[in-house]
Design an enzyme around this catalytic site. Structure first.
Site, PDB file in Angstrom:
ATOM      1  N   GLY A 229       0.394  -1.478  -0.408  1.00  0.00           N
ATOM      2  CA  GLY A 229       0.175   0.216   0.089  1.00  0.00           C
ATOM      3  C   GLY A 229       0.974   1.408   0.428  1.00  0.00           C
ATOM      4  O   GLY A 229       1.609   1.816   1.451  1.00  0.00           O
TER       5      GLY A 229
ATOM      6  N   MET B 166       0.145   7.583   2.651  1.00  0.00           N
ATOM      7  CA  MET B 166       0.379   7.865   3.855  1.00  0.00           C
ATOM      8  C   MET B 166       1.867   6.954   3.235  1.00  0.00           C
ATOM      9  O   MET B 166       2.969   6.876   3.900  1.00  0.00           O
ATOM     10  CB  MET B 166      -0.592   7.527   5.543  1.00  0.00           C
ATOM     11  CG  MET B 166      -0.664   8.767   5.382  1.00  0.00           C
ATOM     12  SD  MET B 166      -1.962   8.711   7.218  1.00  0.00           S
ATOM     13  CE  MET B 166      -0.466   8.294   8.093  1.00  0.00           C
ATOM     14  N   GLY B 167       1.619   5.066   2.646  1.00  0.00           N
ATOM     15  CA  GLY B 167       1.807   4.480   2.647  1.00  0.00           C
ATOM     16  C   GLY B 167       3.077   4.918   2.107  1.00  0.00           C
ATOM     17  O   GLY B 167       4.275   4.511   2.585  1.00  0.00           O
TER      18      GLY B 167
ATOM     19  N   SER C  90      -0.806   8.233  13.470  1.00  0.00           N
ATOM     20  CA  SER C  90      -0.991   8.793  13.099  1.00  0.00           C
ATOM     21  C   SER C  90      -0.155  10.724  12.493  1.00  0.00           C
ATOM     22  O   SER C  90       1.380   9.805  12.623  1.00  0.00           O
ATOM     23  CB  SER C  90      -2.288   9.249  14.088  1.00  0.00           C
ATOM     24  OG  SER C  90      -1.894  10.905  13.833  1.00  0.00           O
TER      25      SER C  90
ATOM     26  N   LYS D  72      -6.351   4.093  17.781  1.00  0.00           N
ATOM     27  CA  LYS D  72      -6.572   4.939  16.975  1.00  0.00           C
ATOM     28  C   LYS D  72      -7.698   5.122  16.333  1.00  0.00           C
ATOM     29  O   LYS D  72      -8.143   6.754  16.639  1.00  0.00           O
ATOM     30  CB  LYS D  72      -5.925   4.521  15.631  1.00  0.00           C
ATOM     31  CG  LYS D  72      -5.553   5.080  14.236  1.00  0.00           C
ATOM     32  CD  LYS D  72      -5.172   6.907  14.558  1.00  0.00           C
ATOM     33  CE  LYS D  72      -4.965   7.433  13.462  1.00  0.00           C
ATOM     34  NZ  LYS D  72      -5.838   6.701  12.350  1.00  0.00           N
TER      35      LYS D  72
ATOM     36  N   GLU E 202     -10.293  13.938  17.471  1.00  0.00           N
ATOM     37  CA  GLU E 202      -9.718  14.634  16.443  1.00  0.00           C
ATOM     38  C   GLU E 202     -11.243  15.309  15.766  1.00  0.00           C
ATOM     39  O   GLU E 202     -11.069  16.739  15.298  1.00  0.00           O
ATOM     40  CB  GLU E 202      -9.082  13.776  15.900  1.00  0.00           C
ATOM     41  CG  GLU E 202      -8.644  14.151  13.828  1.00  0.00           C
ATOM     42  CD  GLU E 202      -7.959  13.356  13.180  1.00  0.00           C
ATOM     43  OE1 GLU E 202      -8.652  13.247  11.943  1.00  0.00           O
ATOM     44  OE2 GLU E 202      -7.022  13.528  13.080  1.00  0.00           O
TER      45      GLU E 202
END
Length: 295
Positions: A7, A11-12, A112, A166, A173
């Site tokens: 992935g 982010m990955g 995060s 998370k 958030e």
């Protein structure tokens, strides 16, 4: 240290590159990315020395379940899979059981840091057995910011604990973003306030409401003072819903997070059936003036 990375999205890809910058051999695979280092998942597994480590950054749900099912046939006893995506914590027990049938180890890790993580580092919340966490610590240390490990990494508990932590993080958030957004709108509505962005910027040092989210809102307004390039339509990624569901399951009052989630639902309604009903009732019991659908 070597690991396979499945992935390479927003982010990955940054996580893979951060690991490389810290001296690890991270080999990435993503069939939808030009940055993929290998062509197939089989190629990725074949490129890793045993015992292997495979880190997943795949969308939660069916996509993750599909990769886990495939890995169960490709990996061997002693190999280790880390789900670093936003899977629901209850799915972790299922993934661990599927892989465990072949002696494959499993760790869940909430991550995060968003798109800034490659430079700033990531906060990590891991769930799993102590030997597996210890084995992964060089990877965790490379991904997190420098400084005291306790400030950005936690072994939250057994399998599922990382994603549960998370989930709650993302629920918080939701509430924080909603509060800042409501404050922004209230400032914007008042003629006495001549520069909304400047007011918000003045809160970024010294005040009790300072935060990175506030910094990001200030940056957004500096780039687009009226936010005119954006629609109010706001998606939710799942964690907010799951947080509210868990609050109900544990009888924990969570009015702020719940309201923030429902506000996102409201953002998707061009013409709310609920508010139509409210208008109809006001007209019925009080004869109040209401607007027609064409006004």
């Amino acid at each position: 240290m070597q690991l396979g990375f499945v992935g390479l999205g927003r982010m990955g890809l940054n996580m893979r590159d951060r690991l490389r910058e810290h001296g690890h051999e991270a080999i990435g695979y993503d069939p939808n990315s030009d940055s993929s280092d290998v062509e197939t998942l089989d190629d990725l597994i074949g490129s890793l020395v045993t015992p292997r480590i495979v880190w997943l950054m795949v969308p939660a749900g069916d996509a993750t379940r599909g990769v886990v099912s495939t890995l169960q046939t490709l990996l061997e006893a002693g190999d280790l899979v880390v789900d670093g995506g936003n899977s629901r914590f209850s799915d972790d027990r299922i993934s661990a059981a599927v892989l465990g049938e072949r002696g494959i180890r499993y760790v869940d890790c909430g991550v995060s840091g968003g798109i800034w993580g490659r430079t700033n580092g990531y906060a990590l919340m891991a769930g799993g057995g102590e030997p597996d966490i210890t084995r992964l610590m060089p990877i965790f240390d490379a991904l997190r910011p420098s400084g005291d490990r306790r400030d950005s990494f936690v072994h939250a508990g057994p399998i599922g604990a990382g994603h549960y932590a998370k989930m709650v993080h993302n629920g918080i958030e939701y509430g924080l973003m909603q509060a800042y957004a409501e404050g922004y709108e209230l400032l914007d509505a008042e003629d006495l306030i001549t520069d909304v962005g400047a007011v918000l910027r003045a809160w970024t040092e010294g005040t009790v409401v300072r935060s990175w989210l506030l910094d990001l809102l200030v940056d957004a307004l500096a780039a687009d003072p009226e936010l005119s390039s954006l629609s109010g339509y706001t998606e939710d990624s799942g964690e907010g819903r799951w947080t509210v569901e868990e609050a109900i399951a544990h009888s924990v009052p969570a009015p702020v997070i719940s309201a923030a989630l429902f506000a996102r639902f409201a953002s998707r309604q061009n013409d709310s059936a609920t508010m139509k009903a409210v208008s109809a009732l006001r007209r019925q019991f009080g004869g109040h003036t209401v607007r027609s659908s064409t006004s």
